[in-house]
Design a protein around this motif. Structure first.
Motif, PDB file in Angstrom:
ATOM      1  N   SER A 785       5.916   5.769   9.511  1.00  0.00           N
ATOM      2  CA  SER A 785       6.591   6.965   9.006  1.00  0.00           C
ATOM      3  C   SER A 785       5.650   7.687   8.047  1.00  0.00           C
ATOM      4  CB  SER A 785       7.885   6.572   8.272  1.00  0.00           C
ATOM      5  OG  SER A 785       8.822   6.091   9.198  1.00  0.00           O
ATOM      6  N   HIS A 786       5.921   8.981   7.854  1.00  0.00           N
ATOM      7  CA  HIS A 786       5.042   9.801   7.011  1.00  0.00           C
ATOM      8  C   HIS A 786       4.832   9.161   5.646  1.00  0.00           C
ATOM      9  CE1 HIS A 786       5.019  12.905   9.954  1.00  0.00           C
ATOM     10  NE2 HIS A 786       6.301  13.205   9.836  1.00  0.00           N
ATOM     11  N   GLY A 787       3.545   9.040   5.277  1.00  0.00           N
ATOM     12  CA  GLY A 787       3.227   8.594   3.914  1.00  0.00           C
ATOM     13  C   GLY A 787       3.365   7.102   3.668  1.00  0.00           C
ATOM     14  N   THR A 788       3.530   6.299   4.721  1.00  0.00           N
ATOM     15  CA  THR A 788       3.731   4.853   4.490  1.00  0.00           C
ATOM     16  C   THR A 788       2.667   4.007   5.202  1.00  0.00           C
ATOM     17  OG1 THR A 788       5.184   4.563   6.415  1.00  0.00           O
ATOM     18  CG2 THR A 788       6.222   5.234   4.342  1.00  0.00           C
ATOM     19  N   VAL A 789       1.563   4.616   5.599  1.00  0.00           N
ATOM     20  CA  VAL A 789       0.563   3.905   6.409  1.00  0.00           C
ATOM     21  C   VAL A 789       0.030   2.677   5.683  1.00  0.00           C
ATOM     22  CG1 VAL A 789      -1.711   4.112   7.491  1.00  0.00           C
ATOM     23  CG2 VAL A 789      -0.098   5.995   7.621  1.00  0.00           C
ATOM     24  N   ASP A 790      -0.178   2.766   4.373  1.00  0.00           N
ATOM     25  CA  ASP A 790      -0.818   1.672   3.629  1.00  0.00           C
ATOM     26  C   ASP A 790       0.187   0.692   3.041  1.00  0.00           C
ATOM     27  OD1 ASP A 790      -3.350   2.719   4.131  1.00  0.00           O
ATOM     28  OD2 ASP A 790      -3.170   4.126   2.459  1.00  0.00           O
ATOM     29  N   ILE A 979      10.887 -14.676   4.856  1.00  0.00           N
ATOM     30  CA  ILE A 979       9.486 -14.956   5.212  1.00  0.00           C
ATOM     31  C   ILE A 979       8.556 -13.992   4.457  1.00  0.00           C
ATOM     32  CG2 ILE A 979       7.814 -14.867   7.112  1.00  0.00           C
ATOM     33  CD1 ILE A 979      10.112 -15.816   8.955  1.00  0.00           C
ATOM     34  N   MET A 980       8.953 -12.732   4.376  1.00  0.00           N
ATOM     35  CA  MET A 980       8.155 -11.732   3.656  1.00  0.00           C
ATOM     36  C   MET A 980       8.018 -12.138   2.181  1.00  0.00           C
ATOM     37  SD  MET A 980       8.997  -7.718   2.965  1.00  0.00           S
ATOM     38  CE  MET A 980      10.167  -8.093   1.672  1.00  0.00           C
ATOM     39  N   LEU A 996      -7.545  -8.767   3.367  1.00  0.00           N
ATOM     40  CA  LEU A 996      -6.160  -8.817   2.900  1.00  0.00           C
ATOM     41  C   LEU A 996      -5.557  -7.422   2.749  1.00  0.00           C
ATOM     42  CD1 LEU A 996      -6.352 -11.705   0.295  1.00  0.00           C
ATOM     43  CD2 LEU A 996      -5.099 -11.692   2.453  1.00  0.00           C
ATOM     44  N   THR A 997      -5.453  -6.722   3.849  1.00  0.00           N
ATOM     45  CA  THR A 997      -4.835  -5.404   3.853  1.00  0.00           C
ATOM     46  C   THR A 997      -3.343  -5.541   4.154  1.00  0.00           C
ATOM     47  OG1 THR A 997      -5.263  -5.161   6.206  1.00  0.00           O
ATOM     48  CG2 THR A 997      -6.975  -4.383   4.687  1.00  0.00           C
ATOM     49  N   SER A 998      -2.628  -4.439   4.008  1.00  0.00           N
ATOM     50  CA  SER A 998      -1.196  -4.458   4.340  1.00  0.00           C
ATOM     51  C   SER A 998      -0.995  -4.763   5.822  1.00  0.00           C
ATOM     52  CB  SER A 998      -0.550  -3.113   3.976  1.00  0.00           C
ATOM     53  OG  SER A 998      -1.182  -2.057   4.691  1.00  0.00           O
ATOM     54  N   GLN A 999      -1.945  -4.313   6.664  1.00  0.00           N
ATOM     55  CA  GLN A 999      -1.821  -4.606   8.102  1.00  0.00           C
ATOM     56  C   GLN A 999      -1.983  -6.100   8.364  1.00  0.00           C
ATOM     57  OE1 GLN A 999      -3.780  -2.087  10.900  1.00  0.00           O
ATOM     58  NE2 GLN A 999      -3.865  -3.655  12.495  1.00  0.00           N
ATOM     59  N   TYR A1000      -2.906  -6.758   7.648  1.00  0.00           N
ATOM     60  CA  TYR A1000      -3.123  -8.199   7.843  1.00  0.00           C
ATOM     61  C   TYR A1000      -1.851  -8.973   7.486  1.00  0.00           C
ATOM     62  CZ  TYR A1000      -5.177 -12.855   7.267  1.00  0.00           C
ATOM     63  OH  TYR A1000      -5.444 -14.190   7.376  1.00  0.00           O
TER      64      TYR A1000
END
Length: 1632
Positions: A785-790, A979-980, A996-1000
């Motif tokens: 969603s807009h503005g939440t990529v990271d 779990i999160m 250790l990125t948000s995607q990882y």
């Protein structure tokens, strides 16, 4: 010095033992030597190769390990020099463990010794036999080969040919070949032929489209393409042909020529070709472990033992029966023998003396010595050097160690801690938890436990490969997922129109407002009248539909009857929603051509509500329904416009200031109400409730729309509200609706997502795919969603899209729309599926989409660009089909235009598309296809949504953005949130910070949640930490283990006997973290255990170290007491059906001093079958009682059958490993019902691939037009009115209903043939069916006499039915010969005790239960009547008279207890107290003889009623002391009993001598006054008994080839005063 002292001490002992030996040897030395009992249990199928089992075990965790093991084994095969079975197994273990890390490697070794993968290989055998038999050329040879597998004697009396239908036979090698490849069209036995076919794999000799069926368990080569033709290799690792075929097919698979599958099979005759180790395990009987054996001390009050001579010296000795390492009164003789081998004979003699003195030690204790026995046991265990071993030895040999335990001085600290703990847990209670999840102690067995441990260790292994720290792994595995709360639809909005308000409306002002009134007692179903909006019944309906209008009248009726419910409606137009749902480009302009009546009604309703109040608005809707109902055409009930306008005018006329017709005209032009009506419909569409047509939301819970549903909904909701009120969570100021919907409300309903009904949730693990080579996930980029990529995204939606389908593009657009609406917790990835029909344009679209997501996902306008791209592509190329030559150029130009429009660099797109490599893209698409169709099992070409491993196929379904929102909310709340939180709190140490990125982290959460969703785990947990463990617990710490075991154990209980070996196995195998709190009973008044127990656990010692034999595990009871009578019971896993096949001695009455010189009594049992159980349901109806089910193979659909009980719709069948098909039986069942399985199917596939059986839930539905027909036709009630062959009868067209579940077909078939051939005795007339049960050699002796007495008193054919569970192997071998000799028919029947029915623990009470509890299901349906006759009964009359007797429509007929023996008045309990009051003048009947009208019994649900009574009464230990007798007598007010004439049963204990001469049967009842032994009473009471006994014994001896000893031929001694009297006088005087 110490050594010298020991040496002198040993010499003293040896001098002593010489003196003792000389004096002792003269006193019955042989008979007093210690004796042993040895038990083994074999599988019915022949052995399977260990090396193939190893490959199957490895594939359980990671499927690709199967292929890795094959490569490892083939590489190391030539270096093998193993010369024994043990060497081979060590080599197999070494190769297998090289692919695993610890502790999985240790578990692999133990699982291999457990042989838990053998059933999977038996399944492959079944498929191999079907493969060979499906080709005529092969069939001729294999049929002969299969025939050779059955020896000639087996075709005679003891034939078991039918068993081969159910047990996977090993195929004989066809034409000497050990491997073959099945392509569906032909079989290839030579590699050269296969190579020719591989050159042109599409040209098949048979049907080119006839592919072999593949299953989930199949081993499909990881390089295989899903679209390639299937080639299945049947063969075994170790054979030369397997290696040749494997090399060729693996290479062909890599090239995409074939889809290569291996089904491991070593055909019979190929053992020599399989190398040194390839055949280990295949040649020997498969001895199983994982079960318990009990030797219980038997109550010999009535001395029920056979006095006939025991055949001596026939038990084969086993050299491994002496356990010399066992402590014998302080001596360990194995060590003494090591030091002094030259004195072996003297030392062993001394050991025997010590053992005999131990065994004669009295085990009777005074009551004060018993009091602290539990605490003393706990102290002994806790203080032992090996506490688990100590607990095992004490619990399993308790009668021998009880005296020494009672003499132990007790430490008060242990006692105090145990008593303190018992304030929090009941004394004697046992519990066990694995990583926090409770395991059902009653159901747990070694196989289940190993599967659970393997599952946890596999998860830990996956997580460690994902670089998750060990401490976090322990947290993840121990965490308990949140309870899945009831799903509620959050309908709060302005679109709800409430009819009333209980808190404000004047009509409720006299009601009390105190919420505590909810907690006051009330009658069941009684409504609580409280002035509070507690229950909100909101109906969602279309006001133009019949159900909608009828619901309105129902609402008004309940409102007028003061239901304490707040009623409301949400109105919608079905027509408008249908238009909304039409795919883009196909919307018809219906709204403008036809009047939408629903919309009209909603507009008028809103107008009336706004101007005249809600009451009049509801009255308007009621008027609409009334006018529709009185329309001129009564058949045509469709609502028309004039009905609506008339109702409007009628409602407004009394109060309207202007004519209602004028208002109608104004409203047609007024857009305000039209927009509101459309918004209301749109709201219902967003909620997803329109597909339910009319539904009720009770506080958000969904119900059908009827008055009964309201009451049910109130009753369902009331306990939850009472609990909240009790704990103060709801008070007078609480808005109940807001509270419930805020906590558990979701703004969307979709049964597929919720997992209701047939839409069961399906999960797949994504960890293997993420960790694999060339992982598809490496190339997936995500949209946000807009503005939440990271930001961290705990929920990942993967959209699997078929680019060629309209639905696929719609799914992408819905996913984009979902992100545009804003989602902060989820990301969306898109994977495109490939097809051979892909055009360059499709590939261009995929490339543009992928490039955009990977390069520009952070851009503000990326979602808008992709939405416009999809819209253009759909209109132009999917719907428009414009694939002209220049379309690719046009498409690229359009992409660039859209990019410019949305601020994306168009030049970038031109560059990327001009350099596009079609081959690389196609290779990627092939990998995606393999992932989706090969690994996840999706249907080819279908679209799907995969959310954190939750897989939803969208075949034939629509999926919109609101569904993705619901999916996100549900999966986050139920599976991902906890779990999160755990992964979010990890302190990463060995991971590069740049990674250790948000995607990882999002990827990790996706993998972990997908893997944990597949756990087979109970939802219950317990707080073990509150129990103290300083003094009375076994704590074995291992901080590095991923497994934590919590247990509470009473060591002196049956549960403790079973748990002790299981816990010890776990510790030896994987060293888990363990905390075992001991919880014995605190004040004992009797011995808690009166048995010896062994749990059979396999080990490496089961494999020979001198040759290639596999001996298998056995239960050994060493040094058992000689003079105690023992009875043997097996404690097997719930799905196992076992029976003894070798048992020379009476296992019911084991007296070891009778063994003579034989040191070891041996018994061999066989796993006869596994149990397939299930529950059958019919929606909104009771279970379909009497429904007939059949099970078989594709080409033989009816091998086993059963019927459905009313109790829980329960049913059971016997099965063996294999692929089976379950369906409704031909006849009335399939005439009335359909099997509901993924829609409607003819059959349900059942796969049995392990030793744990299977539980199946079946749903059936009535066929259209048959909804009101009954399965059990009441017309059959009076059988005299039903003609023979009447095809309306409920069991017409039924095949002979004699299943292997209920009976031994082989015996019945044999007996029928015998009768037809010989016509023994010239028996004519209707067959008399007689049913009996016997256990132990004495009662089998009685049974033979009973059979003879029945046959000698009738000229009619007789068929005997015996419950096979407790019959000895000798009797089962003998009875076919007796049937042939005396000309009767027989059948062996059985039924496994259902898990839900309260279990009996004593063997005798189980036998009693079998007499009465399963009469409706244990016999074939074709049997109409049966007479039960006790085994110890002698019949003196023609049983045909009783069989033909009219029992006045009652299901049961018993003889009342006679009362003319006045000496027994004090024992007639039914004349006083409870029984006198309960019977209310009815007689108390004896259960030794009774008649069952099975037709009436089934029709009146007598069996179901008896089981309900039993379940209620049996939990009280003081109830049903004589179970088989008390139960029918107690239930006779419901299950009616016809009282037979008194002469039909006479027994000395209760009847006077005057009536004996008229007796038609004599029963050898136990006499509670004299306790006379059975045999003594039989000879004294029944004059003909000795002759019948002698005849039976002579015939038995003739069959066995033995001779009866001279003293057995002498007539029994009789009183001299009796000899000269007539028979009647003899009998009369013998009673005095």
């Amino acid at each position: 010095m110490e050594r010298r002292f020991r040496s002198q001490f040993l010499h003293c002992i040896l001098i002593l033992l010489v003196v003792v030996n000389l004096s002792w040897s003269s006193v019955s030395a042989d008979n007093r030597r210690p004796k042993n009992v040895q038990v083994s249990l074999q599988a019915k199928w022949s052995g399977t190769p260990i090396v193939l089992e190893a490959a199957e075990l490895l594939s359980k965790g990671w499927k690709d390990l199967f292929w890795d093991f094959i490569e490892v084994w083939l590489r190391g095969e030539k270096d093998s020099d193993s010369s024994t079975a043990k060497d081979c197994v060590h080599e197999i273990v070494k190769h297998g463990q090289s692919l695993l890390g610890e502790p999985l490697a240790s578990l692999f070794e133990f699982s291999l010794t457990l042989r838990s993968a053998s059933p999977r290989l038996v399944l492959y055998r079944q498929l191999a036999v079907e493969s060979l038999s499906s080709f005529p050329l092969v069939d001729e040879t294999s049929a002969n080969d299969l025939g050779r597998d059955i020896s000639e004697p087996d075709r005679d009396i003891s034939s078991k040919k039918d068993d081969h239908l159910l047990v996977g036979m090993n195929p004989i090698s066809p034409g000497g070949k050990c491997c073959w490849v099945d392509t569906g069209g032909t079989l290839f036995f030579d590699v050269s032929e296969l190579l020719l076919w591989l050159g042109h794999p599409t040209v098949l000799p048979g049907d080119p489209f006839e592919q072999p069926e593949l299953y989930d368990f199949d081993h499909i080569h990881f390089d295989s393409s899903t679209a390639s033709p299937v080639a299945i290799l049947y063969g075994a690792l170790g054979t030369a042909c397997f290696k040749e075929f494997h090399v060729v097919l693996a290479e062909a698979s890599r090239k995409g020529i074939v889809r290569y599958v291996v089904r491991p099979v070593l055909p019979s005759g190929c053992e020599a070709a399989s190398g040194h180790c390839g055949a280990v395990g295949a040649k020997d009987a498969l001895n199983l472990g994982g079960y318990g054996v009990e030797l219980a001390l038997k109550n010999m009050e009535y001395k029920a033992m056979d006095d006939s001579t025991i055949k001596k010296d026939v038990t084969p000795e086993d050299p491994r029966t002496e356990d010399l390492s066992q402590d014998v009164r302080g001596f360990i003789f194995s060590r003494i023998l090591e030091r002094k081998p030259e004195l072996t004979n003297e030392i062993m003699a001394f050991r025997d003396y010590m053992l005999s003195s131990t065994m004669t030690e009295s085990d009777t204790l005074d009551i004060w010595e018993l009091k602290d026995l539990g605490h003393q046991t706990a102290q002994r265990v806790v203080h032992a050097s090996d506490p688990l071993q100590s607990m095992l030895e004490i619990s399993q040999n308790f009668p021998s160690v009880v005296s020494s335990l009672s003499r132990m001085k007790l430490n008060n600290s242990i006692k105090d801690e145990i008593i303190t703990n018992q304030r929090m847990i009941p004394a004697g209670k046992s519990l066990m938890a694995l990583n926090g999840a409770l395991i059902n102690i009653e159901d747990v067995d070694l196989y289940l436990l190993m599967d659970l441990v393997h599952q946890e260790l596999s998860l830990a292994d996956q997580f460690s490969k994902l670089k998750i720290p060990q401490s976090t792994i322990r947290k993840l595995l121990s965490t308990v997922p949140p309870e899945s709360n009831t799903f509620r639809v959050d309908f709060r909005s302005a679109h709800v129109h409430y009819l009333n308000n209980l808190e404000e409306d004047a009509i409720y002002k006299r009601w009390r407002s105190n919420l505590n009134d909810l907690l006051m007692p009330a009658f069941p179903g009684q409504l609580r009248y409280i002035r509070k909006n507690i229950f909100h019944a909101v109906y969602v309906l279309d006001p133009a539909s019949i159900c909608g209008l009828e619901s309105i009248d129902m609402i008004i009726s309940m409102y007028e009857n003061y239901f304490p419910v707040r009623f409301g409606v949400i109105l919608y137009s079905s027509k408008l929603i249908k238009e909304i749902e039409e795919p883009a480009g196909e919307k018809a302009d219906i709204g403008h051509t036809e009047e939408d009546i629903s919309n009209l009604v909603i507009r008028l309703f809103m107008y009336i509500k706004e101007n005249h109040g809600i009451q009049m608005a509801f009255q308007f809707l009621s008027n609409v329904n009334r006018l529709r109902g009185v329309s001129e055409d009564p058949i045509e009930e469709t609502l028309e416009v004039h009905h609506v306008e008339g109702a409007f005018v009628e409602a407004l006329l009394p109060k309207a200031k202007s004519p209602p017709q004028d208002i109608l005209l104004k409203l047609e032009k007024d857009l305000t109400f039209k927009e509101k009506a459309e918004e209301s419909s749109l709201f219902v569409y967003k909620l997803g409730l329109s597909k339910l047509r009319c539904c009720l939301l009770m506080n958000g819970l969904i119900y059908e729309s009827n008055e009964e549903a309201v009451i049910n909904a109130i009753n369902d909701e009331l306990p939850k509200i009472q609990e909240q009120v009790y704990f103060g969570n709801i008070n007078s100021h609480t808005d109940v609706l807001d509270k419930f919907l805020s906590e558990n409300g979701y703004q969307r309903y979709n049964p597929q997502i919720i997992g209701e009904g047939k839409d069961q949730k399906k999960f797949v693990s994504l960890s293997a795919s993420v960790l694999g080579n060339e992982s598809v996930f490496n190339d997936i980029n995500y949209l946000h969603s807009h503005g939440t990529v990271d930001e961290l995204k705990p929920v990942t939606h993967l959209l699997a899209v078929n680019i060629l389908s309209r639905d696929g593009l719609k799914l992408i657009r819905e996913g984009i729309q979902y992100l545009m609406e804003g989602s902060k917790r989820a990301r969306v990835g898109v994977v495109f599926t490939s097809s051979n029909d892909d055009t360059s344009l499709d590939l261009l679209f995929i490339k543009v989409f992928g490039h955009t997501v990977s390069s520009f996902s952070h851009k503000q306008s990326v979602l808008e660009f992709l939405d416009q791209l999809c819209s253009f592509y759909q209109k132009q190329y999917i719907l428009g089909s414009s694939f002209e030559a220049g379309s690719a150029v046009t498409f690229i130009e359009k992409v660039c235009q859209l990019a410019e429009k949305n601020g994306l660099p168009s030049e970038d797109y031109k560059t990327v598309l001009s350099d596009l490599s079609m081959d690389r893209l196609k290779h990627y698409l092939d990998r995606v296809s393999h992932f989706l169709y090969g690994q996840l099992g999706l249907e080819m070409g279908s679209s799907a949504v995969i959310t954190n491993g939750r897989l939803m196929s969208l075949v034939g379904r629509t999926f919109v953005s609101h569904d993705l929102g619901l999916l996100e909310s549900l999966e986050f709340d139920q599976r991902t949130k906890h779990i999160m939180e755990i992964i979010g709190g990890v302190e990463w140490q060995d991971v590069d910070p740049d990674i250790l990125t948000s995607q990882y982290i999002s990827d990790l959460i996706m993998c972990v949640s997908s893997s944990m969703a597949l756990r087979e785990r109970g939802s219950e947990s317990a707080r073990f930490e509150v129990l103290n463990s300083e003094y009375s617990a076994i704590v074995l710490a291992n901080e590095n283990s991923s497994i934590h075991i919590d247990a509470v154990v009473d060591p002196l209980s049956p549960s403790g006997q079973k748990l002790s070996p299981l816990l010890r196995v776990l510790w030896k195998c994987i060293q888990p973290n363990m905390r075992i709190v001991l919880n014995p009973m605190s004040s004992l008044v009797d011995l808690p255990l009166k048995n010896y127990y062994r749990y059979v656990v396999p080990s490496m010692d089961d494999f020979s170290h001198v040759d290639y034999l596999v001996n298998g595990p056995k239960a050994l009871f060493a040094n058992m007491p000689l003079t105690k009578t023992l009875t043997m019971n097996l404690d097997v896993p719930e799905p196992w059906l076992v029976e003894p096949i070798i048992a020379i001695h009476d296992l019911d009455n084991i007296l070891l001093e009778n063994l003579g010189e034989t040191r070891t009594l041996q018994a061999v049992f066989e796993l006869d079958a596994l149990l397939l159980t299930g529950h059958c349901s019919e929606k909104d109806h009771d279970p379909p009682r009497g429904l007939q089910l059949i099970l078989g193979k594709k080409n033989m659909p009816h091998l086993v059958d059963t019927i459905v009980m009313a109790n829980l719709g329960y049913w059971q069948m016997k099965v063996s490993p294999g692929v089976w098909y379950l369906q409704l039986a031909p006849g009335r069942s399939s005439d009335l019902y359909l099997l509901k399985e993924n829609g409607v199917q003819k059959s349900k596939q059942i796969i049995i691939s392990d030793l744990r059986g299977k539980l199946v839930h079946l749903e059936v539905l009535k066929k259209k037009g048959k909804e009101h027909e009954q399965l059990l036709d009441s017309s059959v009630d009076d059988r005299h009115t039903v003609k023979k062959g009447d095809h309306n009868s409920w069991n017409t067209n039924l095949l002979k209903w004699a299943s292997d579940l209920f009976s031994g077909n082989e015996h019945a078939e044999k007996s029928r043939n015998t009768l037809a051939e010989n016509g023994k005795g010239g028996r004519q007339g209707k067959t008399i069916n007689v049913f009996s049960i016997a256990s132990g050699h004495l009662y089998e002796r009685f049974l033979k006499i009973m059979i003879l007495s029945v046959l000698k008193n009738t000229q009619r054919p007789v068929k005997f039915w015996f419950i096979k569970n407790y019959l000895s192997p000798q009797f089962k071998d003998f009875i076919p010969h007796m049937a042939q000799e005396y000309g009767f028919d027989y059948e062996l029947i059985t039924y496994k005790w259902p898990t839900w029915l309260h279990k009996q623990k004593e063997k005798q009470r189980i036998i009693w239960a079998y007499k009465i509890l399963f009469l409706d299901v244990i016999f074939p349906l074709s049997l109409e009547k049966v007479i039960f006759v006790d085994a110890d009964q002698i019949v003196r009359a023609d049983m045909g008279e009783l069989y033909d007797m009219d029992i006045k429509g009652k299901p049961l007929a018993y003889t009342p207890f006679c009362d003319n023996n006045k000496d027994m008045d004090g024992y007639r309990f039914w004349r006083q107290g409870f029984w006198k009051e309960h019977l209310r003048g009815r007689p108390y009947h004896i259960s030794a003889l009774y008649v069952v009208d099975l037709v009436k019994f089934r029709q009146t649900a007598a069996g179901d009623n008896l089981r309900v009574f039993y379940e209620t009464l049996s939990k009280d230990p003081n109830s049903l002391s004589n179970l088989d007798q008390d139960l029918p007598n107690y239930a006779q007010h419901t299950v009616h009993i016809f009282s037979l004439p008194q002469e039909w049963l006479w027994c000395e204990s209760w009847c006077g001598n005057a009536t004996k001469s008229k007796a038609k049967t004599i029963d050898l009842c136990n006499n509670p006054m004299t306790k006379e032994p059975k045999l003594q009473g039989a000879r004294r009471i029944v004059s003909e008994w000795p002759d019948l006994d002698l005849e039976a014994r002579r015939f038995t001896a003739r069959i066995l080839g033995e001779e009866i000893e001279a003293h057995d031929l002498l007539p029994p001694k009789m009183d001299s005063s009796v000899k000269s009297s007539p028979e009647e006088d003899t009998e009369a005087k013998s009673e005095l």
